[in-house]
Write a protein that holds these residues in place. Structure first.
Motif, PDB file in Angstrom:
ATOM      1  N   SER A   5      17.566  33.189   2.324  1.00 58.02           N
ATOM      2  CA  SER A   5      17.689  32.932   0.899  1.00 58.02           C
ATOM      3  C   SER A   5      16.472  32.153   0.401  1.00 58.02           C
ATOM      4  CB  SER A   5      18.971  32.127   0.685  1.00 58.02           C
ATOM      5  OG  SER A   5      19.161  31.910  -0.677  1.00 58.02           O
ATOM      6  N   VAL A   6      15.928  32.596  -0.720  1.00 58.83           N
ATOM      7  CA  VAL A   6      14.713  31.985  -1.263  1.00 58.83           C
ATOM      8  C   VAL A   6      14.905  31.748  -2.752  1.00 58.83           C
ATOM      9  CG1 VAL A   6      12.288  32.441  -1.807  1.00 58.83           C
ATOM     10  CG2 VAL A   6      13.159  33.052   0.423  1.00 58.83           C
ATOM     11  N   VAL A   7      14.300  30.658  -3.270  1.00 65.51           N
ATOM     12  CA  VAL A   7      14.331  30.431  -4.725  1.00 65.51           C
ATOM     13  C   VAL A   7      12.912  30.498  -5.264  1.00 65.51           C
ATOM     14  CG1 VAL A   7      14.947  28.855  -6.600  1.00 65.51           C
ATOM     15  CG2 VAL A   7      16.324  28.902  -4.510  1.00 65.51           C
ATOM     16  N   GLU A   8      12.744  31.263  -6.328  1.00 61.31           N
ATOM     17  CA  GLU A   8      11.474  31.267  -7.055  1.00 61.31           C
ATOM     18  C   GLU A   8      11.815  31.166  -8.531  1.00 61.31           C
ATOM     19  OE1 GLU A   8       8.113  33.877  -5.049  1.00 61.31           O
ATOM     20  OE2 GLU A   8       8.239  34.342  -7.181  1.00 61.31           O
ATOM     21  N   GLY A   9      11.088  30.334  -9.271  1.00 62.43           N
ATOM     22  CA  GLY A   9      11.463  30.094 -10.663  1.00 62.43           C
ATOM     23  C   GLY A   9      12.865  29.507 -10.670  1.00 62.43           C
ATOM     24  N   THR A  10      13.781  30.156 -11.408  1.00 60.74           N
ATOM     25  CA  THR A  10      15.175  29.697 -11.383  1.00 60.74           C
ATOM     26  C   THR A  10      16.067  30.727 -10.710  1.00 60.74           C
ATOM     27  OG1 THR A  10      15.623  30.690 -13.534  1.00 60.74           O
ATOM     28  CG2 THR A  10      14.876  28.394 -13.544  1.00 60.74           C
ATOM     29  N   THR A  11      15.457  31.638  -9.963  1.00 64.61           N
ATOM     30  CA  THR A  11      16.210  32.752  -9.396  1.00 64.61           C
ATOM     31  C   THR A  11      16.346  32.610  -7.883  1.00 64.61           C
ATOM     32  OG1 THR A  11      15.194  34.106 -11.139  1.00 64.61           O
ATOM     33  CG2 THR A  11      16.372  35.281  -9.396  1.00 64.61           C
ATOM     34  N   ARG A  12      17.563  32.727  -7.396  1.00 70.16           N
ATOM     35  CA  ARG A  12      17.793  32.702  -5.942  1.00 70.16           C
ATOM     36  C   ARG A  12      18.044  34.131  -5.486  1.00 70.16           C
ATOM     37  NH1 ARG A  12      19.064  29.352  -1.916  1.00 70.16           N
ATOM     38  NH2 ARG A  12      19.114  27.531  -3.272  1.00 70.16           N
ATOM     39  N   PHE A  13      17.334  34.540  -4.447  1.00 74.84           N
ATOM     40  CA  PHE A  13      17.520  35.913  -3.969  1.00 74.84           C
ATOM     41  C   PHE A  13      17.419  35.971  -2.455  1.00 74.84           C
ATOM     42  CE2 PHE A  13      13.032  35.907  -3.424  1.00 74.84           C
ATOM     43  CZ  PHE A  13      12.536  35.222  -4.530  1.00 74.84           C
ATOM     44  N   ALA A  14      17.887  37.097  -1.914  1.00 71.29           N
ATOM     45  CA  ALA A  14      17.859  37.304  -0.461  1.00 71.29           C
ATOM     46  C   ALA A  14      16.647  38.149  -0.103  1.00 71.29           C
ATOM     47  CB  ALA A  14      19.126  38.019  -0.033  1.00 71.29           C
ATOM     48  N   ILE A  15      16.021  37.788   1.014  1.00 67.18           N
ATOM     49  CA  ILE A  15      14.928  38.607   1.534  1.00 67.18           C
ATOM     50  C   ILE A  15      15.218  38.885   3.012  1.00 67.18           C
ATOM     51  CG2 ILE A  15      13.131  37.855  -0.087  1.00 67.18           C
ATOM     52  CD1 ILE A  15      12.222  35.865   2.001  1.00 67.18           C
ATOM     53  N   PRO A  16      14.696  39.993   3.523  1.00 66.76           N
ATOM     54  CA  PRO A  16      15.035  40.349   4.906  1.00 66.76           C
ATOM     55  C   PRO A  16      14.510  39.311   5.885  1.00 66.76           C
ATOM     56  CG  PRO A  16      13.963  42.157   3.756  1.00 66.76           C
ATOM     57  CD  PRO A  16      13.811  40.957   2.887  1.00 66.76           C
ATOM     58  N   ARG A  17      15.318  39.017   6.923  1.00 66.88           N
ATOM     59  CA  ARG A  17      14.895  38.085   7.957  1.00 66.88           C
ATOM     60  C   ARG A  17      14.255  38.896   9.079  1.00 66.88           C
ATOM     61  NH1 ARG A  17      16.806  32.923   9.071  1.00 66.88           N
ATOM     62  NH2 ARG A  17      18.556  33.099   7.673  1.00 66.88           N
ATOM     63  N   GLN A  18      13.028  38.515   9.442  1.00 69.47           N
ATOM     64  CA  GLN A  18      12.365  39.206  10.552  1.00 69.47           C
ATOM     65  C   GLN A  18      11.742  38.173  11.459  1.00 69.47           C
ATOM     66  OE1 GLN A  18       9.638  42.241   9.349  1.00 69.47           O
ATOM     67  NE2 GLN A  18      11.251  43.596   8.591  1.00 69.47           N
ATOM     68  N   ASP A  19      10.764  38.590  12.230  1.00 66.66           N
ATOM     69  CA  ASP A  19      10.103  37.646  13.134  1.00 66.66           C
ATOM     70  C   ASP A  19       9.401  36.549  12.345  1.00 66.66           C
ATOM     71  OD1 ASP A  19       9.126  40.370  15.233  1.00 66.66           O
ATOM     72  OD2 ASP A  19      10.890  39.091  15.297  1.00 66.66           O
ATOM     73  N   ASP A  20       9.252  35.396  12.959  1.00 63.11           N
ATOM     74  CA  ASP A  20       8.556  34.283  12.312  1.00 63.11           C
ATOM     75  C   ASP A  20       7.114  34.658  11.998  1.00 63.11           C
ATOM     76  OD1 ASP A  20       9.973  31.269  13.757  1.00 63.11           O
ATOM     77  OD2 ASP A  20      10.637  32.619  12.174  1.00 63.11           O
ATOM     78  N   ASP A  21       6.632  34.130  10.916  1.00 60.04           N
ATOM     79  CA  ASP A  21       5.230  34.339  10.570  1.00 60.04           C
ATOM     80  C   ASP A  21       4.746  33.042   9.955  1.00 60.04           C
ATOM     81  OD1 ASP A  21       3.310  36.982   9.314  1.00 60.04           O
ATOM     82  OD2 ASP A  21       2.919  34.876   8.829  1.00 60.04           O
ATOM     83  N   ALA A  22       3.601  32.577  10.412  1.00 56.60           N
ATOM     84  CA  ALA A  22       3.100  31.270   9.987  1.00 56.60           C
ATOM     85  C   ALA A  22       2.948  31.162   8.468  1.00 56.60           C
ATOM     86  CB  ALA A  22       1.763  31.011  10.663  1.00 56.60           C
ATOM     87  N   HIS A  23       2.682  32.309   7.804  1.00 56.38           N
ATOM     88  CA  HIS A  23       2.394  32.263   6.371  1.00 56.38           C
ATOM     89  C   HIS A  23       3.635  32.272   5.489  1.00 56.38           C
ATOM     90  CE1 HIS A  23      -1.799  32.646   7.138  1.00 56.38           C
ATOM     91  NE2 HIS A  23      -1.607  33.722   7.857  1.00 56.38           N
ATOM     92  N   PHE A  24       4.783  32.490   6.074  1.00 58.96           N
ATOM     93  CA  PHE A  24       5.972  32.675   5.262  1.00 58.96           C
ATOM     94  C   PHE A  24       7.057  31.704   5.686  1.00 58.96           C
ATOM     95  CE2 PHE A  24       4.426  36.356   3.153  1.00 58.96           C
ATOM     96  CZ  PHE A  24       3.466  36.828   4.025  1.00 58.96           C
ATOM     97  N   PRO A  25       8.007  31.437   4.811  1.00 62.16           N
ATOM     98  CA  PRO A  25       9.113  30.568   5.208  1.00 62.16           C
ATOM     99  C   PRO A  25       9.738  31.135   6.481  1.00 62.16           C
ATOM    100  CG  PRO A  25       9.288  31.169   2.901  1.00 62.16           C
ATOM    101  CD  PRO A  25       8.171  31.969   3.457  1.00 62.16           C
TER     102      PRO A  25
END
Ligand SMILES: C[S@@+](CC[C@H](N)C(=O)[O-])C[C@H]1O[C@@H](n2cnc3c(N)ncnc32)[C@H](O)[C@@H]1O
Ligand SMILES: [Zn+2]
Length: 371
Positions: A5-25
């Motif tokens: 789950s990620v929040v951007e602006g005032t919007t909370r949305f789901a994004i796919p969970r995959q392998d860890d990546d240093a650049h992303f949550p």
């Protein structure tokens, strides 16, 4: 599929969970969601809150971050499309969770654009937007927004790819981000004017690894002709920093007045204004009232854009210092000295060392030397 789950602006949305990546949550997938594009999306939210069009198509919506935000934060009717079935599943689930009446479409971009028209079309592909520009123009009634991440072809670092995609000649210069942005707008302009329509850039900028332009499309031959006269060339001397702008569709022959070398034409590219100053002023007044993750950076960027003189292309202050072999004065002192000599000078958004001035090259070099 598992999700984060990620929040951007005032919007909370789901994004796919995959392998860890240093650049992303932790656990989020770069394929679908690029956190580094937050400022790009924030700028769109800010602009749409000002323009309030009657609809908005996110042509390549992926997980729908942008589309969901537009529907939730701007209350504009949104159509979100992606040809990828997994992306569309995410989009649908996100829209349902947020209770947003987004129309979700699972089609190829060209097929959708060929059968329907939209007031606003937003094109945010992987890499080059070039293969989609014509379809977008034909479908967009009023606004066309384009992101380009193929910065190397656009600025001339990958010359052949740039020429193939944009049917113009870029060049890797001291002012390469500006060449990239103006090549992109120039390409859209040429694709638009063949339909007896014109473009007006409302908000265009370069940031980190992408270019972004928000354009108004204006019907009529007169608008198309105005657009044509905003296309031209930058003639760049191959040995010194001399450059000259020419408003023509075919390049003339220009000799450098400093070293008598034949200059190289860069273009055709957009030589007109890249923003609508009144609208950007309004955005700067609006931004404090909004919740945006990149608010501080975006405010700085918009302030720089509004402060830019309507000149092109910019000089790079560091590279100019290197060329003249001088240890440069501080940037503000440099700008002040140019102004004291009766010339106009401003910073530019392209980089912290970008300078716009109407001072001739010998004056600029002089100002460096007297530091
Ligand atoms: C860069 S992502 C979009 C990111 C999204 N706009 C955002 O802000 O997060 C590009 C998306 O375009 C989709 N795509 C690529 N080619 C397409 C086509 N011809 N028609 C429709 N979708 C396409 C891909 O499936 C991918 O999800
Ligand atoms: Zn020269």
């Amino acid at each position: 599929m598992d999700f984060a789950s990620v929040v951007e602006g005032t919007t909370r949305f789901a994004i796919p969970r995959q392998d860890d990546d240093a650049h992303f949550p932790p656990g989020t997938a770069p394929v679908f969601f690029n956190k580094r594009m937050e400022l790009n999306r924030d700028a769109t939210i800010l602009l749409l809150s000002e323009l309030l069009p009657s609809d908005y198509l996110d042509l390549m919506a992926a997980t729908g971050v942008r589309a969901l935000r537009v529907a939730h934060e701007c209350a504009i009717p949104v159509i979100a499309n992606d040809r990828d079935a997994a992306a569309v599943r995410f989009l649908r689930d996100n829209a349902r969770r947020l209770n947003l009446p987004i129309r979700v479409v699972n089609r190829d971009a060209h097929a959708l654009l060929a059968t329907e028209r939209f007031e606003t079309v937003d094109l945010d592909p992987f890499g080059s937007p070039a293969p989609f520009i014509d379809s977008c123009i034909r479908s967009a009634r009023r606004y066309l927004f384009v992101t380009a991440t193929d910065t190397a072809p656009l600025c001339g670092a990958h010359l052949k790819a740039g020429m193939r995609r944009y049917a113009a000649r870029p060049m890797n210069t001291d002012y390469h981000p500006e060449v990239g942005l103006r090549m992109l707008i120039g390409h859209v302009a040429r694709e638009t004017m063949k339909y007896d329509r014109g473009i007006e850039p409302i908000l265009s900028f370069s940031f980190e690894h992408f270019h972004r332009t928000h354009l108004r499309l204006i019907p009529g031959v007169r608008a198309a002709d105005r657009t044509r006269t905003s296309l031209g060339y930058i003639h760049q001397c191959p040995t010194c920093a001399y450059r000259e702008v020419e408003a023509e569709l075919l390049p003339g022959s220009v000799i450098c007045p400093y070293c008598s070398k034949k200059t190289d034409p860069i273009g055709p590219l957009w030589i007109g204004e890249i923003i609508n100053r009144e609208i950007v002023q309004n955005l700067l007044e609006r931004i404090p009232t909004m919740i945006l993750g990149s608010k501080a950076r975006l405010t700085r960027h918009l302030t720089l854009l509004l402060g830019e003189l309507p000149l092109l292309p910019h000089y790079d202050y560091h590279l100019m210092a290197k060329r003249t072999g001088a240890s440069p004065p501080a940037m503000e002192i440099f700008l002040t000295r140019l102004r004291e000599r009766g010339y106009r000078a401003s910073r530019a958004h392209y980089s912290g060392t970008a300078v716009l001035t109407d001072a001739p090259l010998d004056i600029i070099q002089d100002v460096f030397k007297v530091s």
